[in-house]
Scaffold this active site. Sequence first.
Site, PDB file in Angstrom:
ATOM      1  NE  ARG A 121     -13.188  -3.351  -1.975  1.00  0.00           N
ATOM      2  CZ  ARG A 121     -13.664  -2.204  -1.517  1.00  0.00           C
ATOM      3  NH1 ARG A 121     -13.363  -1.063  -2.119  1.00  0.00           N
ATOM      4  NH2 ARG A 121     -14.441  -2.171  -0.457  1.00  0.00           N
ATOM      5  CE  LYS A 176     -12.769  -2.452   3.052  1.00  0.00           C
ATOM      6  NZ  LYS A 176     -12.233  -1.312   3.806  1.00  0.00           N
ATOM      7  CD  GLU A 200      -7.067   5.397   0.340  1.00  0.00           C
ATOM      8  OE1 GLU A 200      -8.199   5.115  -0.080  1.00  0.00           O
ATOM      9  OE2 GLU A 200      -6.188   4.535   0.555  1.00  0.00           O
TER      10      GLU A 200
END
Length: 292
Positions: free
Chosen positions: A53, A152, A185
């Site tokens: 990721r 991220k 979220e």
Amino acid sequence: MGKRIIYLDGEYVNEDEAKISVFDHGVLYGDGVFEGIRAYNGRIFRCEDHIDRLYEAAKAIMLDIPLSKKEMTEALLETCRRNDCKDGYIRLVVTRGKGDLGLSPTKCPKPSIFCIAGSITLYPEEMYTKGMPLITATQRRNKATIVDPQIKSLNYLNNILAKIEANRAGAAEALMLNHDGIVAECTGDNIFIVKDNVIYTPPIYIGILDGITRRTIIELAKKLGYEIVEKEFTLFNVYNADECFLTGTAAEAIPVTTVDGRVIGEGVAGPITKALLAAFKEYANSNGTDIF
Ligand code: PMP
């Protein structure tokens, strides 16, 4: 706890010496990517998923990481070893590196990489059994066409603004909707609800982080024979859910018992939530990449 040893650009240094430039674009612009990772029982939880990721986020922002995935993994493991970190929370960061005061990354020849083996306590222990209250933030989650929440990145202001709303309302965490009012979220966690024995969680494409704890919970739910569906839903569905819980590396898995003052289900951690929390604990403590 004594002084930590930090990995910084190929060296292991005392935390007092772990310094990066004020001209680093990670500091000046939030230009960079990171991972929050857990160690349980001397093993890194889903190590490959985290490393993959990180490199995918870096690719999305055109940041060439000057280490191979194998070298990055070794830096992560060695940081844990040097700090005797068997159970902990590890932060792995790659910034654009030192540049000038302009925005352009072309002036940043070398990314900065650092790794901290630390610990984290997001919520009080009793919330894991009794459940936590959530509020919905007025701050909407970034649209995927602006800064994709799948990246991220070091730019967490979107989430921080929502967290400030939660803090001001006396709640530990804030629920964020996407631009269309669909439940997305929380500021640092993914959300799941249960209705009539079916588990629902928002799909990635609506603009959320592809959480590694989320992936794990989906796998475990399937293994336990639950029906689990990635589907859009609204606040109405959250308020009227039988159960609700959040997942994240730092938070792990935690029940939610009120949302915007509405009691969820019976107002306690529900049976499916409890079963998944237990399955997660068991999985986390018995799987992973050996540190030592
Ligand atoms: N959403 C956001 C915005 C997050 O910051 C996090 C924490 N990384 C999560 C979800 C949960 O992801 P993970 O399970 O990979 O920690």
